[in-house]
Write a protein that holds these residues in place. Structure first.
Motif, PDB file in Angstrom:
ATOM      1  N   THR A  29       0.763  -1.215   0.259  1.00  0.00           N
ATOM      2  CA  THR A  29      -0.075   0.065   0.245  1.00  0.00           C
ATOM      3  C   THR A  29       0.714   1.163  -0.051  1.00  0.00           C
ATOM      4  OG1 THR A  29      -1.339  -1.406   1.266  1.00  0.00           O
ATOM      5  CG2 THR A  29      -1.938   1.025   1.169  1.00  0.00           C
ATOM      6  N   LEU A  30       1.768   1.322   0.790  1.00  0.00           N
ATOM      7  CA  LEU A  30       2.673   2.387   0.950  1.00  0.00           C
ATOM      8  C   LEU A  30       3.554   2.706  -0.527  1.00  0.00           C
ATOM      9  CD1 LEU A  30       4.414   4.056   3.052  1.00  0.00           C
ATOM     10  CD2 LEU A  30       6.376   2.508   2.754  1.00  0.00           C
ATOM     11  N   ILE A  31       3.965   1.625  -1.150  1.00  0.00           N
ATOM     12  CA  ILE A  31       4.560   2.166  -2.554  1.00  0.00           C
ATOM     13  C   ILE A  31       3.315   2.598  -3.484  1.00  0.00           C
ATOM     14  CG2 ILE A  31       6.090   1.146  -4.379  1.00  0.00           C
ATOM     15  CD1 ILE A  31       7.199   1.374  -1.729  1.00  0.00           C
ATOM     16  N   ILE A  32       2.433   1.728  -3.384  1.00  0.00           N
ATOM     17  CA  ILE A  32       1.315   1.948  -4.471  1.00  0.00           C
ATOM     18  C   ILE A  32       0.838   3.505  -4.236  1.00  0.00           C
ATOM     19  CG2 ILE A  32      -0.768   0.890  -3.493  1.00  0.00           C
ATOM     20  CD1 ILE A  32      -1.467  -0.314  -6.266  1.00  0.00           C
ATOM     21  N   VAL A  33       0.480   3.830  -3.179  1.00  0.00           N
ATOM     22  CA  VAL A  33       0.046   5.372  -2.928  1.00  0.00           C
ATOM     23  C   VAL A  33       1.037   6.461  -3.306  1.00  0.00           C
ATOM     24  CG1 VAL A  33      -0.712   6.776  -0.948  1.00  0.00           C
ATOM     25  CG2 VAL A  33      -1.521   4.349  -1.015  1.00  0.00           C
ATOM     26  N   LEU A  34       2.290   5.965  -2.932  1.00  0.00           N
ATOM     27  CA  LEU A  34       3.588   6.679  -3.103  1.00  0.00           C
ATOM     28  C   LEU A  34       3.503   7.151  -4.817  1.00  0.00           C
ATOM     29  CD1 LEU A  34       5.264   8.088  -1.251  1.00  0.00           C
ATOM     30  CD2 LEU A  34       6.968   6.360  -1.611  1.00  0.00           C
ATOM     31  N   MET A  35       3.274   5.825  -5.343  1.00  0.00           N
ATOM     32  CA  MET A  35       3.481   6.231  -6.892  1.00  0.00           C
ATOM     33  C   MET A  35       2.255   6.940  -7.271  1.00  0.00           C
ATOM     34  SD  MET A  35       4.823   2.616  -8.601  1.00  0.00           S
ATOM     35  CE  MET A  35       4.427   3.316  -9.907  1.00  0.00           C
ATOM     36  N   GLY A  36       1.051   6.836  -6.714  1.00  0.00           N
ATOM     37  CA  GLY A  36      -0.263   7.330  -7.237  1.00  0.00           C
ATOM     38  C   GLY A  36      -0.034   8.744  -6.899  1.00  0.00           C
ATOM     39  N   ILE A  37       0.316   9.273  -5.752  1.00  0.00           N
ATOM     40  CA  ILE A  37       0.523  10.725  -5.393  1.00  0.00           C
ATOM     41  C   ILE A  37       1.406  11.357  -6.392  1.00  0.00           C
ATOM     42  CG2 ILE A  37       1.651  12.369  -3.677  1.00  0.00           C
ATOM     43  CD1 ILE A  37       0.608  10.167  -1.427  1.00  0.00           C
ATOM     44  N   ILE A  38       2.727  10.595  -6.689  1.00  0.00           N
ATOM     45  CA  ILE A  38       3.696  11.405  -7.494  1.00  0.00           C
ATOM     46  C   ILE A  38       3.021  11.519  -8.939  1.00  0.00           C
ATOM     47  CG2 ILE A  38       5.870  11.059  -8.644  1.00  0.00           C
ATOM     48  CD1 ILE A  38       6.779   9.608  -6.077  1.00  0.00           C
ATOM     49  N   ARG A  39       2.317  10.227  -9.532  1.00  0.00           N
ATOM     50  CA  ARG A  39       1.916  10.430 -10.937  1.00  0.00           C
ATOM     51  C   ARG A  39       0.863  11.673 -10.761  1.00  0.00           C
ATOM     52  NH1 ARG A  39       1.214   4.152 -12.847  1.00  0.00           N
ATOM     53  NH2 ARG A  39       0.871   5.107 -14.980  1.00  0.00           N
ATOM     54  N   GLU A  40      -0.243  11.333  -9.960  1.00  0.00           N
ATOM     55  CA  GLU A  40      -1.162  12.437  -9.829  1.00  0.00           C
ATOM     56  C   GLU A  40      -0.702  13.858 -10.064  1.00  0.00           C
ATOM     57  OE1 GLU A  40      -4.140  11.880  -6.967  1.00  0.00           O
ATOM     58  OE2 GLU A  40      -5.434  13.404  -7.873  1.00  0.00           O
ATOM     59  N   TYR A  41       0.305  14.266  -9.096  1.00  0.00           N
ATOM     60  CA  TYR A  41       1.175  15.667  -8.853  1.00  0.00           C
ATOM     61  C   TYR A  41       1.478  15.679 -10.324  1.00  0.00           C
ATOM     62  CZ  TYR A  41       3.535  19.290  -7.357  1.00  0.00           C
ATOM     63  OH  TYR A  41       4.261  20.589  -7.206  1.00  0.00           O
ATOM     64  N   PHE A  42       2.124  15.163 -10.757  1.00  0.00           N
ATOM     65  CA  PHE A  42       3.015  15.474 -12.196  1.00  0.00           C
ATOM     66  C   PHE A  42       2.112  15.519 -13.403  1.00  0.00           C
ATOM     67  CE2 PHE A  42       6.857  14.604  -9.794  1.00  0.00           C
ATOM     68  CZ  PHE A  42       7.541  15.872  -9.899  1.00  0.00           C
ATOM     69  N   SER A  43       0.980  14.729 -13.369  1.00  0.00           N
ATOM     70  CA  SER A  43       0.183  14.726 -14.550  1.00  0.00           C
ATOM     71  C   SER A  43      -0.952  15.511 -14.396  1.00  0.00           C
ATOM     72  CB  SER A  43      -0.314  13.217 -14.756  1.00  0.00           C
ATOM     73  OG  SER A  43      -1.099  12.869 -13.843  1.00  0.00           O
ATOM     74  N   LYS A  44      -1.398  16.098 -13.042  1.00  0.00           N
ATOM     75  CA  LYS A  44      -2.571  16.675 -12.973  1.00  0.00           C
ATOM     76  C   LYS A  44      -2.228  18.156 -11.912  1.00  0.00           C
ATOM     77  CE  LYS A  44      -6.410  13.640 -13.870  1.00  0.00           C
ATOM     78  NZ  LYS A  44      -7.039  12.671 -13.318  1.00  0.00           N
ATOM     79  N   GLY A  45      -1.298  17.889 -11.338  1.00  0.00           N
ATOM     80  CA  GLY A  45      -0.818  19.075 -10.423  1.00  0.00           C
ATOM     81  C   GLY A  45      -1.681  18.994  -9.298  1.00  0.00           C
ATOM     82  N   ALA A  46      -2.216  17.728  -8.769  1.00  0.00           N
ATOM     83  CA  ALA A  46      -3.020  17.473  -7.900  1.00  0.00           C
ATOM     84  C   ALA A  46      -2.639  16.157  -6.812  1.00  0.00           C
ATOM     85  CB  ALA A  46      -4.592  17.284  -8.159  1.00  0.00           C
ATOM     86  N   ILE A  47      -3.143  16.143  -5.659  1.00  0.00           N
ATOM     87  CA  ILE A  47      -3.031  15.068  -4.925  1.00  0.00           C
ATOM     88  C   ILE A  47      -4.305  14.715  -4.298  1.00  0.00           C
ATOM     89  CG2 ILE A  47      -1.951  14.143  -2.794  1.00  0.00           C
ATOM     90  CD1 ILE A  47       0.777  15.706  -3.787  1.00  0.00           C
ATOM     91  N   PHE A  48      -4.933  13.547  -4.455  1.00  0.00           N
ATOM     92  CA  PHE A  48      -5.917  13.226  -3.907  1.00  0.00           C
ATOM     93  C   PHE A  48      -7.331  14.123  -4.345  1.00  0.00           C
ATOM     94  CE2 PHE A  48      -3.670  10.913  -0.542  1.00  0.00           C
ATOM     95  CZ  PHE A  48      -3.899   9.508  -0.702  1.00  0.00           C
ATOM     96  N   GLY A  49      -7.033  14.692  -5.754  1.00  0.00           N
ATOM     97  CA  GLY A  49      -8.107  15.476  -6.303  1.00  0.00           C
ATOM     98  C   GLY A  49      -7.882  16.868  -5.812  1.00  0.00           C
TER      99      GLY A  49
ATOM    100  N   ILE B  57       0.111  23.060 -13.961  1.00  0.00           N
ATOM    101  CA  ILE B  57      -1.288  22.649 -14.342  1.00  0.00           C
ATOM    102  C   ILE B  57      -1.459  22.884 -15.842  1.00  0.00           C
ATOM    103  CG2 ILE B  57      -3.751  23.329 -13.889  1.00  0.00           C
ATOM    104  CD1 ILE B  57      -2.721  23.751 -10.792  1.00  0.00           C
ATOM    105  N   SER B  58      -1.077  23.970 -16.200  1.00  0.00           N
ATOM    106  CA  SER B  58      -1.353  24.042 -17.503  1.00  0.00           C
ATOM    107  C   SER B  58      -0.515  23.570 -18.511  1.00  0.00           C
ATOM    108  CB  SER B  58      -1.176  25.602 -17.917  1.00  0.00           C
ATOM    109  OG  SER B  58       0.322  25.926 -17.240  1.00  0.00           O
ATOM    110  N   ASN B  59       0.500  22.997 -18.118  1.00  0.00           N
ATOM    111  CA  ASN B  59       1.427  21.960 -18.825  1.00  0.00           C
ATOM    112  C   ASN B  59       1.879  20.827 -18.229  1.00  0.00           C
ATOM    113  OD1 ASN B  59       2.420  22.480 -21.581  1.00  0.00           O
ATOM    114  ND2 ASN B  59       3.568  24.231 -20.996  1.00  0.00           N
ATOM    115  N   PRO B  60       0.794  19.914 -17.948  1.00  0.00           N
ATOM    116  CA  PRO B  60       1.338  18.641 -16.988  1.00  0.00           C
ATOM    117  C   PRO B  60       1.996  17.759 -17.840  1.00  0.00           C
ATOM    118  CG  PRO B  60      -0.986  18.549 -17.808  1.00  0.00           C
ATOM    119  CD  PRO B  60      -0.712  19.892 -18.391  1.00  0.00           C
TER     120      PRO B  60
END
Lengths: 208, 208
Positions: A144-164, A173-176
């Protein structure tokens, strides 16, 4: 003797988090990790679902290990695991329908998740209930630790957001970095994690 | 038949029996809620309105339909269905016509994109709403059409402003999802041309 047992138990629990982390050290369960870590919410959902199944199946398999004939142990493991997976599937359908929809086929696929089947075969089948529970818990936390960490990093860089929640800088955000939600981003991230853990943790362990 | 062969068959049988029993229990516990959620979804999605509800304006289905219409024309109070499940003329609380709502499903990248469009009497778009549930676009890319940042671009647009562009004069496409964005923009523009004749007041049936 008792202290030795205690340290052993502590080891079963903590080993799964870093030293025997299922994703980064044992390199198993990569498929759901790559597929469902596109954002932090999905990753957490997947982590919790897989953890529940892993812990429960470890306990049950350890409890029935003395009655199970060796020649049919794998089918029996799979029945036990799939019972828990179907339970999770129903519960998610009833209480978190949107998450269930996103995770889709990856929930039923927990049945053949190699972390769970691997721990059943390699650990729970040979150890008592408490040890199996601790091992399951440790591995579940590591996963869970690794998958959530990956989720956070991937969401941050692709959408500029964490947990939405949007928290990234405007430029991001304008250039994800869109490739982060694609498989290459996932592979790259796992590679980086693996490199970090090899550099700082494995080497240290060898020296000790 | 030796004793061990019997036990192999028996143990598998017992495990399957226990598993089936547990699952049927879980199923009965969650079934009601799963059905409830699915019913809600189909009612909201299809918003099936039988022919007589348009005149009575009461009943649960009617309320659900109105809540659907309010998503794109917030002041909706009553409506007349012109084309079944596709086109509605909408009135406010003083029975004044405030516009039309139509539902279209242009072909996107992975499948049809269900869109509700609320068109004011001045042929300016009030709001659009894209249903997330049935969307088959690429996760993380095409699915971004449901995000409010994309949908809000359509608010207060005239039909000749509906084209993809780089600046704020037109609609900015989602990076990496040009086909989905174009499908939404073109679908809305073409259907406004098709349905805007229903906005001309003298050709309309008066609301009851």
């Amino acid at each position: 003797m008792i202290t030795k047992q205690k340290t052993n138990r502590w080891k079963y629990l903590t080993q799964g988090i870093i030293l025997e982390n299922p994703i980064l050290i044992l390199m198993i369960g990569l498929c759901p990790t790559l597929a469902t870590s596109t954002n932090a919410n999905n990753a957490l959902g997947m982590g919790i679902a897989a953890s529940f199944v892993l812990i429960c199946s470890n306990i049950v398999i350890s409890a029935i290990r003395k009655f199970v004939p060796d020649s049919v142990r794998i089918p029996i493991f799979i029945i036990v695991i799939s019972t828990f997976v179907t339970t999770v599937d129903y519960i998610m359908q009833a209480y978190t329908p949107s998450l269930h929809k996103v995770l889709g086929v990856f929930i039923p696929l927990i049945v053949v998740n190699c972390i769970i089947l691997g721990r059943a075969e390699a650990f729970a089948y040979k150890h008592n209930i408490i040890d199996s529970f601790l091992d399951g818990l440790g591995k579940a936390l590591g996963f869970t630790l690794i998958i959530v960490l990956m989720g956070i990093i991937r969401e941050y860089f692709s959408k500029g957001a964490i947990f939405g929640m949007i928290i990234g800088p405007k430029a991001l955000i304008s250039n994800p970095m869109l490739f982060m939600i694609f498989p290459p981003g996932g592979f790259l991230l796992i590679g980086i994690f693996k490199a970090i853990i090899n550099k700082f943790i494995l080497n240290k362990e060898v020296v000790e | 038949m030796t004793k061990s062969t019997v036990w192999i068959v028996l143990s598998l049988f017992i495990i399957c029996l226990i598993s089936a029993g547990l699952l049927s229990k879980v199923y009965t516990l969650t079934r009601a809620r799963i059905e409830l959620i699915q019913n809600e979804k189909t009612q909201l999605n299809l918003a099936k309105v039988s022919d007589d509800t348009t005149s009575t304006q009461t009943g649960t289905v009617d309320t659900i339909m109105l809540s659907c219409l309010c998503r794109v024309l917030p002041t909706s109070k009553s409506y007349i269905e012109i084309i079944k499940d596709t086109l509605w003329i909408v009135n406010d609380e003083r029975n004044q016509k405030i516009g039309i709502v139509f539902k279209i499903a242009p072909q996107g990248y992975g499948g049809p994109i269900p869109i509700w469009v609320g068109l004011g009497t001045d042929t300016i778009i009030q709001k659009i709403f894209i249903e997330a549930d049935e969307l088959k676009e690429t996760p993380g890319l095409g699915t971004q059409v449901v995000e409010s940042s994309f949908q809000e671009q359509f608010t207060k647009r005239a039909v000749n402003e509906l084209k993809l562009s780089q600046d704020t004069k037109g609609i900015q496409a989602i990076t990496g999802a040009t086909i989905s964005s174009r499908a939404v923009v073109n679908g809305i523009r073409d259907n406004i041309k098709r349905y805007k004749k229903y906005l001309i007041s003298d050709t309309l049936p008066k609301a009851p």
